[in-house]
Design a protein around this motif. Structure first.
Motif, short mmCIF file in Angstrom:
data_model
loop_
_atom_site.label_atom_id
_atom_site.label_comp_id
_atom_site.label_asym_id
_atom_site.label_seq_id
_atom_site.Cartn_x
_atom_site.Cartn_y
_atom_site.Cartn_z
N ALA A 1 0.98 -1.31 0.19
CA ALA A 1 -0.03 -0.17 0.08
C ALA A 1 0.77 1.26 0.14
N ASN A 2 2.09 1.45 0.65
CA ASN A 2 2.91 2.34 0.65
C ASN A 2 2.20 3.56 1.23
N ILE A 3 1.90 3.62 2.35
CA ILE A 3 1.09 4.68 2.98
C ILE A 3 1.97 6.32 2.65
N ILE A 4 3.13 6.15 2.91
CA ILE A 4 4.04 7.20 2.66
C ILE A 4 4.08 7.88 1.26
N ALA A 5 3.56 6.91 0.33
CA ALA A 5 3.75 7.48 -1.18
C ALA A 5 2.26 7.85 -1.46
N ASN A 6 1.20 7.52 -0.86
CA ASN A 6 0.01 7.60 -1.31
C ASN A 6 -0.98 8.31 -0.27
N PRO A 7 -1.46 9.54 -0.45
CA PRO A 7 -2.19 10.23 0.16
C PRO A 7 -3.77 9.67 0.50
N ASN B 1 19.85 -0.22 5.96
CA ASN B 1 20.88 0.87 5.73
C ASN B 1 20.12 1.91 4.96
N ARG B 2 18.93 2.32 5.50
CA ARG B 2 18.43 3.53 5.01
C ARG B 2 19.14 4.78 5.04
N PRO B 3 19.33 5.48 4.00
CA PRO B 3 20.11 6.76 3.83
C PRO B 3 19.24 8.08 4.77
N TYR B 4 20.20 8.55 5.28
CA TYR B 4 19.52 10.04 6.07
C TYR B 4 18.96 10.86 5.25
N THR B 5 19.15 10.80 3.74
CA THR B 5 18.67 11.65 2.72
C THR B 5 17.19 11.41 2.61
N ASP B 6 16.71 10.15 3.00
CA ASP B 6 15.07 9.85 2.67
C ASP B 6 14.50 10.88 3.49
N TYR B 7 15.15 11.37 4.48
CA TYR B 7 14.38 12.40 5.21
C TYR B 7 14.78 14.06 4.94
N VAL B 8 15.57 14.30 3.95
CA VAL B 8 15.81 15.44 3.60
C VAL B 8 14.76 16.16 2.91
N GLN B 9 14.23 17.43 3.27
CA GLN B 9 13.28 18.13 2.64
C GLN B 9 13.74 18.93 1.39
N GLY B 10 12.94 18.93 0.30
CA GLY B 10 13.21 19.69 -0.82
C GLY B 10 14.52 18.81 -1.33
N LYS B 11 15.28 19.90 -2.27
CA LYS B 11 16.34 19.36 -3.09
C LYS B 11 17.26 18.27 -2.10
N GLY B 12 17.68 17.12 -2.77
CA GLY B 12 18.49 16.00 -1.85
C GLY B 12 17.66 15.07 -1.36
N CYS B 13 16.52 15.10 -1.39
CA CYS B 13 15.44 13.97 -1.06
C CYS B 13 15.81 12.81 -1.73
N ASN C 1 14.37 8.80 -2.86
CA ASN C 1 13.48 7.81 -2.72
C ASN C 1 11.97 8.40 -2.55
N GLY C 2 11.77 9.93 -2.63
CA GLY C 2 10.60 10.48 -2.87
C GLY C 2 9.86 10.52 -1.50
N ASN C 3 8.80 11.39 -1.51
CA ASN C 3 8.00 11.69 -0.32
C ASN C 3 8.64 11.78 0.85
N CYS C 4 9.78 12.65 1.09
CA CYS C 4 10.51 12.93 2.30
C CYS C 4 9.68 13.66 3.37
N ASP C 5 8.77 14.50 2.90
CA ASP C 5 7.96 15.27 3.63
C ASP C 5 7.11 14.09 4.49
N ARG C 6 6.32 13.40 3.65
CA ARG C 6 5.57 12.41 4.34
C ARG C 6 6.16 11.23 5.10
N ARG C 7 7.37 11.03 4.96
CA ARG C 7 8.04 10.15 5.71
C ARG C 7 8.53 10.58 6.88
N ALA C 8 8.71 11.98 6.98
CA ALA C 8 8.98 12.54 8.26
C ALA C 8 7.91 12.81 9.04
N GLN C 9 6.76 12.94 8.26
CA GLN C 9 5.52 12.81 8.95
C GLN C 9 5.17 11.71 9.88
N TYR C 10 5.46 10.37 8.81
CA TYR C 10 5.15 9.08 9.59
C TYR C 10 6.02 8.84 10.62
#
Length: 426
Positions: A137-143, A200-212, A214-223
């Protein structure tokens, strides 16, 4: 599902367990009452859950610091805070079985294994539970998410939303909340199979804006924020039921019926040792050679979780718990009751606990070997005779320990006593 090296606080269990297991007293203490032992039990529960709450709040602070400034350093700090939070929490599980308010509450906090595709992106070829309609389902990628004829709104991601999504579609592997959801968000998938290495998830999965990445870094941070907030709220709730000073709490109910409470103590100890730890957490993974059935599978912390589960059992028997700040909570114990009635049986129980301790110390030592560490997921690999032997010795020790617990129940006049086997035979 793994980590490189654990911090000193998590390597220390070998010493901590040894000091907490106590040697058998030279002579029996004065006989104590069931009421006094129950009082100690509620005090231990209050302190252990209290420490789980304290360390979860520290985890929340570390997560907030990481999300405010994502970096490799702040990610590692959040991971270490998660590992530290597991130390007291795993010791609380001896209070789970036999106490319905804890057992009914636990699923939102420590459920596993999980189909991580429910939460976030997963690698190609990801294997999930057969028939799980929400496995990817990938909650993070799907609103929003359509399940059958129902469309679920998933924006914003809040603690309340995650609680509602837990066990989505009635599947127990749809774990949206708790320690393991947070663990996955911090480590990511363990793609190493039975080889060395953790997630080994990269910290960049949570970078907001440029540098994010795997996408959806804002929703991943929300989660991650919402899951951590919910964990703290859940632990606040369960810690409250152990406040014996208030007349309407669960602890007060136990104190009102101390003879019944002895059965709850022993049932909790035996069920954790036998059905849950020896069975669900070790036997299942070993027989199936399944890394998906490893408990702390993303961080490779499973050996420590097993170790602290067993330590929680010893804590209750000896009526003694060492808090994360070093303070000791102790009082009249089951050990005192047993020793007063049957010193030989007490000696056998101490020996059984020490044998379990030795077996789990061997598991920790193998996992933390500085030259050639062998984590739990490596131990369960097909053809790993040495690793299999370590786990089998732990299972055998827990089974033998449970048999002594059953004898103690009989000694204390507890009838119809049968620890939960979780449908395992040993």
């Amino acid at each position: 599902m793994k980590l490189a090296r654990l911090p000193l606080i998590l390597i220390a269990p070998v010493v901590l367990f040894a000091s907490a297991s106590h040697a058998a007293p030279e002579k029996a203490k004065e006989a104590v009452s069931a009421a006094a032992v129950t009082r100690t039990y509620t005090n231990l529960a209050s302190a252990t859950f209290g420490d789980a709450l304290t360390t979860a709040r520290q985890l929340q602070k570390s997560v907030e610091a990481f999300l405010a400034a994502p970096s490799e350093k702040s990610l590692q700090a959040a991971r270490q805070a998660w590992l530290a939070a597991r130390v007291p929490y795993m010791q609380t599980e001896a209070f789970r079985f036999g106490n319905p308010p804890v057992d009914e509450w636990e699923g939102q906090v420590n459920a596993w294994p999980l189909d991580e595709g429910l939460i976030d992106y997963v690698a190609k070829g990801y294997q999930h539970e057969m028939g799980n309609v929400a496995a990817t389902a990938n909650i993070i990628a799907n609103p929003e998410l359509k399940i059958g004829n129902t469309t679920l709104k998933l924006d914003p991601i809040t603690p309340e939303l995650l609680a509602d999504l837990n066990e989505l579609g009635g599947s127990e592997v749809n774990v949206a909340t708790g320690y393991h959801a947070i663990e996955f968000l911090l480590w990511g998938q363990d793609l190493n199979g039975s080889g060395p290495g953790a997630g080994n998830r990269p910290y960049t999965d949570y970078v907001q804006g440029k540098g994010c990445t795997n996408g959806n870094c804002d929703r991943r941070a929300q989660y991650l924020r919402a899951a951590t907030e919910l964990l703290v709220k859940d632990l606040e709730e369960i810690t409250g039921i152990w406040d014996a000073a208030k007349p309407d709490t669960y602890a007060a109910q136990l104190l009102a019926k101390p003879e019944d409470s002895l059965k709850k103590m022993l049932f909790g100890m035996g069920s954790l040792a036998l059905g849950e730890l020896a069975g669900e957490r070790m036997k299942v993974a070993l027989e199936a050679n399944s890394t998906e059935d490893e408990h702390d599978c993303f961080s490779d912390n499973t050996h420590n979780s097993h170790y602290y589960n067993a330590k929680g059992i010893a804590n209750i028997y000896f009526g003694r718990y060492t808090r994360v700040n070093g303070a000791v909570v102790e009082g009249p114990s089951l050990a005192d009751l047993v020793q007063a009635k049957n010193p030989a049986l007490h000696t056998r129980m101490v020996a059984a606990l020490e044998k379990t301790e030795a077996a789990l110390q061997a598991m920790v030592a193998a996992a933390e070997d500085p030259k050639s560490p062998q984590k739990f997921d490596q131990m369960i690999a097909e053809g790993n005779a040495a690793g299999s032997a370590i786990i089998k010795r732990s299972i055998e020790a827990l089974v033998a320990e449970t048999a002594v617990i059953e004898e103690i129940a009989k000694l204390l006049g507890i009838s119809n006593f049968a620890p939960d086997t979780a449908d395992h035979s040993f």
